[in-house]
Design an enzyme around this catalytic site. Structure first.
Site, PDB file in Angstrom:
ATOM      1  N   GLY A  46       0.823  -1.199   0.000  1.00  0.00           N
ATOM      2  CA  GLY A  46       0.000   0.000   0.000  1.00  0.00           C
ATOM      3  C   GLY A  46       0.857   1.249   0.000  1.00  0.00           C
ATOM      4  O   GLY A  46       2.028   1.212   0.430  1.00  0.00           O
ATOM      5  N   GLN A  51       2.964   9.923   1.311  1.00  0.00           N
ATOM      6  CA  GLN A  51       4.315   9.341   1.368  1.00  0.00           C
ATOM      7  C   GLN A  51       5.191   9.755   0.192  1.00  0.00           C
ATOM      8  O   GLN A  51       6.409   9.632   0.263  1.00  0.00           O
ATOM      9  CB  GLN A  51       4.224   7.811   1.413  1.00  0.00           C
ATOM     10  CG  GLN A  51       3.640   7.286   2.713  1.00  0.00           C
ATOM     11  CD  GLN A  51       3.493   5.788   2.660  1.00  0.00           C
ATOM     12  OE1 GLN A  51       2.506   5.278   2.173  1.00  0.00           O
ATOM     13  NE2 GLN A  51       4.507   5.075   3.137  1.00  0.00           N
ATOM     14  N   CYS A  91       6.080  -0.163   7.148  1.00  0.00           N
ATOM     15  CA  CYS A  91       5.708   0.985   6.335  1.00  0.00           C
ATOM     16  C   CYS A  91       6.888   1.351   5.438  1.00  0.00           C
ATOM     17  O   CYS A  91       8.032   1.352   5.897  1.00  0.00           O
ATOM     18  CB  CYS A  91       5.369   2.158   7.247  1.00  0.00           C
ATOM     19  SG  CYS A  91       4.917   3.657   6.358  1.00  0.00           S
ATOM     20  N   LEU A  92       6.605   1.667   4.188  1.00  0.00           N
ATOM     21  CA  LEU A  92       7.686   2.054   3.272  1.00  0.00           C
ATOM     22  C   LEU A  92       8.394   3.317   3.749  1.00  0.00           C
ATOM     23  O   LEU A  92       9.546   3.544   3.381  1.00  0.00           O
ATOM     24  CB  LEU A  92       7.126   2.265   1.859  1.00  0.00           C
ATOM     25  CG  LEU A  92       6.616   0.990   1.166  1.00  0.00           C
ATOM     26  CD1 LEU A  92       5.932   1.341  -0.146  1.00  0.00           C
ATOM     27  CD2 LEU A  92       7.761   0.011   0.938  1.00  0.00           C
ATOM     28  N   HIS A 133      -4.266   1.843   7.653  1.00  0.00           N
ATOM     29  CA  HIS A 133      -2.889   2.352   7.726  1.00  0.00           C
ATOM     30  C   HIS A 133      -2.696   3.496   6.720  1.00  0.00           C
ATOM     31  O   HIS A 133      -2.154   4.548   7.061  1.00  0.00           O
ATOM     32  CB  HIS A 133      -1.930   1.193   7.450  1.00  0.00           C
ATOM     33  CG  HIS A 133      -0.475   1.551   7.385  1.00  0.00           C
ATOM     34  ND1 HIS A 133       0.454   1.060   8.278  1.00  0.00           N
ATOM     35  CD2 HIS A 133       0.222   2.337   6.522  1.00  0.00           C
ATOM     36  CE1 HIS A 133       1.654   1.553   7.966  1.00  0.00           C
ATOM     37  NE2 HIS A 133       1.542   2.318   6.896  1.00  0.00           N
ATOM     38  N   GLU A 134      -3.165   3.287   5.491  1.00  0.00           N
ATOM     39  CA  GLU A 134      -2.976   4.316   4.455  1.00  0.00           C
ATOM     40  C   GLU A 134      -3.833   5.549   4.745  1.00  0.00           C
ATOM     41  O   GLU A 134      -3.409   6.679   4.507  1.00  0.00           O
ATOM     42  CB  GLU A 134      -3.307   3.771   3.057  1.00  0.00           C
ATOM     43  CG  GLU A 134      -2.569   2.516   2.619  1.00  0.00           C
ATOM     44  CD  GLU A 134      -1.072   2.557   2.816  1.00  0.00           C
ATOM     45  OE1 GLU A 134      -0.489   3.645   2.882  1.00  0.00           O
ATOM     46  OE2 GLU A 134      -0.473   1.472   2.933  1.00  0.00           O
ATOM     47  N   HIS A 137      -2.079   7.812   6.998  1.00  0.00           N
ATOM     48  CA  HIS A 137      -1.077   8.652   6.321  1.00  0.00           C
ATOM     49  C   HIS A 137      -1.714   9.955   5.827  1.00  0.00           C
ATOM     50  O   HIS A 137      -1.111  11.017   5.906  1.00  0.00           O
ATOM     51  CB  HIS A 137      -0.470   7.917   5.121  1.00  0.00           C
ATOM     52  CG  HIS A 137       0.655   6.977   5.462  1.00  0.00           C
ATOM     53  ND1 HIS A 137       1.806   7.385   6.118  1.00  0.00           N
ATOM     54  CD2 HIS A 137       0.822   5.649   5.223  1.00  0.00           C
ATOM     55  CE1 HIS A 137       2.617   6.351   6.259  1.00  0.00           C
ATOM     56  NE2 HIS A 137       2.046   5.279   5.730  1.00  0.00           N
TER      57      HIS A 137
HETATM   58 NI    NI Z   1       2.843   3.336   5.561  1.00  0.00          NI
END
Ligand code: NI
Length: 177
Positions: A46, A51, A91-92, A133-134, A137
């Site tokens: 995701g 991000q 998380c990226l 989660h997204e 963000h």
């Molecule tokens: Ni993330």
């Protein structure tokens, strides 16, 4: 298509609250394509526009094993949540860190698709975790901010020590969101 640069925690820009997309146009569709390419390349399941330093309410997700089930959500809203479950998240934007977070087990989300049409989706399991989660963000919240202050401090130290070019460890059966 283009690979986008992913911001890394604790970059302050990750705390920006994203704004609503007023109209789903070609620019938004291009953003979604670029975000998807960036997510697949990372690799992650995701990615939120936040991000990649675009502060619009857009997220892309693919939790399939085959990596060919792209879902895009524009202006997502949670309309119902049920139950609770713990899932080990990554998380990226926080490479190499995995921690358990408690979230709703089942959710109903409403959003616009890439044609600007509203849709409603019920999700559970990894997809429900990922959507929540997204969506965090988009509110400027990173998952590690659910953890204790002590744990957050340890994570910050670990991230500082990490080689910024080092990729996240491969093969972990945990989700990088
Ligand atoms: Ni993330």
């Amino acid at each position: 298509m283009a690979l986008l640069h992913i911001l890394r925690y604790p970059d302050e820009r990750l705390h920006t609250v994203a704004s609503l997309v007023p109209q789903v146009d070609d620019k938004i569709r291009q953003l979604i394509k670029d975000m998807a390419e960036t997510m697949y390349a990372a690799p992650g399941v995701g990615l939120a526009a936040t991000q990649v330093d675009v502060h619009k309410r857009v997220i892309v997700i693919d939790v399939s094993e085959t990596r060919d089930q792209l879902k895009a959500f524009i202006n997502p809203e949670l309309v119902a949540t049920n139950g609770e479950s713990d899932f080990e998240e990554g998380c990226l934007s926080v490479p190499g860190i995995f921690e358990k977070v408690r979230r709703a087990e089942r959710i109903t989300v409403r959003a616009l698709d890439t044609e600007g049409k509203p849709f409603t989706l019920q999700a559970d399991g990894l997809l429900a975790v990922c959507i929540q989660h997204e969506m965090d963000h988009l509110e400027g919240k990173v998952f590690v901010e659910y953890l204790s202050r002590l744990k957050q401090q340890r994570i910050l130290k670990k991230l500082k020590k990490q080689d910024q070019r080092a990729p996240a460890p491969e093969g972990a059966r945990r989700a990088v969101l």
